[in-house]
Design a protein around this motif. Structure first.
Motif, mmCIF file in Angstrom:
data_model
loop_
_atom_site.group_PDB
_atom_site.id
_atom_site.type_symbol
_atom_site.label_atom_id
_atom_site.label_comp_id
_atom_site.label_asym_id
_atom_site.label_seq_id
_atom_site.Cartn_x
_atom_site.Cartn_y
_atom_site.Cartn_z
ATOM 1 N N MET A 75 0.832 -1.175 0.000
ATOM 2 C CA MET A 75 0.000 0.000 0.000
ATOM 3 C C MET A 75 0.882 1.245 0.000
ATOM 4 O O MET A 75 1.815 1.367 0.778
ATOM 5 C CB MET A 75 -0.881 -0.025 1.243
ATOM 6 C CG MET A 75 -1.803 1.120 1.334
ATOM 7 S SD MET A 75 -2.878 0.860 2.754
ATOM 8 C CE MET A 75 -4.037 2.133 2.463
ATOM 9 N N LYS A 76 0.585 2.168 -0.891
ATOM 10 C CA LYS A 76 1.394 3.374 -0.983
ATOM 11 C C LYS A 76 0.858 4.464 -0.056
ATOM 12 O O LYS A 76 -0.318 4.493 0.269
ATOM 13 C CB LYS A 76 1.490 3.859 -2.420
ATOM 14 C CG LYS A 76 0.181 4.152 -3.116
ATOM 15 C CD LYS A 76 0.422 4.456 -4.579
ATOM 16 C CE LYS A 76 -0.907 4.655 -5.298
ATOM 17 N NZ LYS A 76 -0.726 4.946 -6.694
ATOM 18 N N PHE A 77 1.754 5.342 0.360
ATOM 19 C CA PHE A 77 1.373 6.411 1.270
ATOM 20 C C PHE A 77 1.527 7.766 0.584
ATOM 21 O O PHE A 77 2.295 7.911 -0.366
ATOM 22 C CB PHE A 77 2.198 6.370 2.557
ATOM 23 C CG PHE A 77 3.677 6.568 2.347
ATOM 24 C CD1 PHE A 77 4.230 7.837 2.415
ATOM 25 C CD2 PHE A 77 4.508 5.489 2.079
ATOM 26 C CE1 PHE A 77 5.590 8.033 2.218
ATOM 27 C CE2 PHE A 77 5.870 5.676 1.879
ATOM 28 C CZ PHE A 77 6.414 6.954 1.947
ATOM 29 N N LYS A 78 0.783 8.743 1.069
ATOM 30 C CA LYS A 78 0.857 10.097 0.536
ATOM 31 C C LYS A 78 2.096 10.787 1.099
ATOM 32 O O LYS A 78 2.407 10.656 2.280
ATOM 33 C CB LYS A 78 -0.394 10.872 0.936
ATOM 34 C CG LYS A 78 -0.450 12.273 0.388
ATOM 35 C CD LYS A 78 -1.743 12.934 0.803
ATOM 36 C CE LYS A 78 -1.754 14.398 0.422
ATOM 37 N NZ LYS A 78 -2.986 15.050 0.885
ATOM 38 N N THR A 79 2.812 11.493 0.242
ATOM 39 C CA THR A 79 4.022 12.191 0.657
ATOM 40 C C THR A 79 4.141 13.508 -0.088
ATOM 41 O O THR A 79 3.228 13.896 -0.824
ATOM 42 C CB THR A 79 5.274 11.300 0.445
ATOM 43 O OG1 THR A 79 6.392 11.912 1.075
ATOM 44 C CG2 THR A 79 5.549 11.059 -1.024
ATOM 45 N N THR A 80 5.257 14.167 0.096
ATOM 46 C CA THR A 80 5.519 15.446 -0.570
ATOM 47 C C THR A 80 6.799 15.351 -1.395
ATOM 48 O O THR A 80 7.644 14.492 -1.153
ATOM 49 C CB THR A 80 5.686 16.577 0.459
ATOM 50 O OG1 THR A 80 6.831 16.288 1.273
ATOM 51 C CG2 THR A 80 4.444 16.729 1.322
ATOM 52 N N GLN A 81 6.933 16.268 -2.344
ATOM 53 C CA GLN A 81 8.172 16.335 -3.127
ATOM 54 C C GLN A 81 9.362 16.587 -2.213
ATOM 55 O O GLN A 81 10.421 15.991 -2.403
ATOM 56 C CB GLN A 81 8.094 17.465 -4.152
ATOM 57 C CG GLN A 81 7.240 17.181 -5.345
ATOM 58 C CD GLN A 81 7.368 18.272 -6.403
ATOM 59 O OE1 GLN A 81 8.396 18.951 -6.487
ATOM 60 N NE2 GLN A 81 6.341 18.440 -7.206
ATOM 61 N N LYS A 82 9.175 17.448 -1.237
ATOM 62 C CA LYS A 82 10.254 17.793 -0.311
ATOM 63 C C LYS A 82 10.768 16.552 0.413
ATOM 64 O O LYS A 82 11.983 16.352 0.548
ATOM 65 C CB LYS A 82 9.747 18.825 0.696
ATOM 66 C CG LYS A 82 10.800 19.348 1.630
ATOM 67 C CD LYS A 82 10.220 20.425 2.535
ATOM 68 C CE LYS A 82 11.269 20.941 3.485
ATOM 69 N NZ LYS A 82 10.739 21.999 4.357
#
Length: 114
Positions: A1-8
């Motif tokens: 399962m993938k998680f939400k993240t940021t470019q930073k």
């Protein structure tokens, strides 16, 4: 399962980030699963594939990264991956292993030109 993240966060955790347009490597990454994704105002932006060794491939509508392989290079590897993926004489495990080897060769060639 993938998680939400940021470019930073991705830029802070990976040494090499390969930027690929949407569906630019769909055959090569067929047996890989994204570990994370990013969003923008309109919704989903990109998937992040952890390729090991501090290398990530980011592909989607709004991909990012410092390494941008040429269209010709991507197509050469996609054509090879398509031949492996649709070779029904190969077992699933063998297809997967050959695609992983091709992905490693792609990463090596792309990062060599960096």
């Amino acid at each position: 399962m993938k998680f939400k993240t940021t470019q930073k966060a991705i830029k802070a955790n990976y040494n090499t980030i390969i930027c690929v347009p949407y569906c630019g490597l769909q055959n090569l990454l067929n047996y890989e699963s994204p570990v994370a994704y990013t969003e923008r105002r309109e919704g989903w932006a990109a998937d992040i594939y952890d390729m090991g060794g501090g290398v990530a491939i980011v592909t989607g509508y709004a991909p990012f990264g410092s390494v941008r392989p040429s269209y010709e290079l991507r197509e050469r590897y996609e054509t090879g991956a398509e031949k492996i993926r649709y070779n029904y004489s190969l077992a699933w495990e063998e297809q997967r292993e050959q695609l992983k080897q091709l992905a490693r060769a792609f990463i090596e060639e792309v990062t060599r030109h960096e």
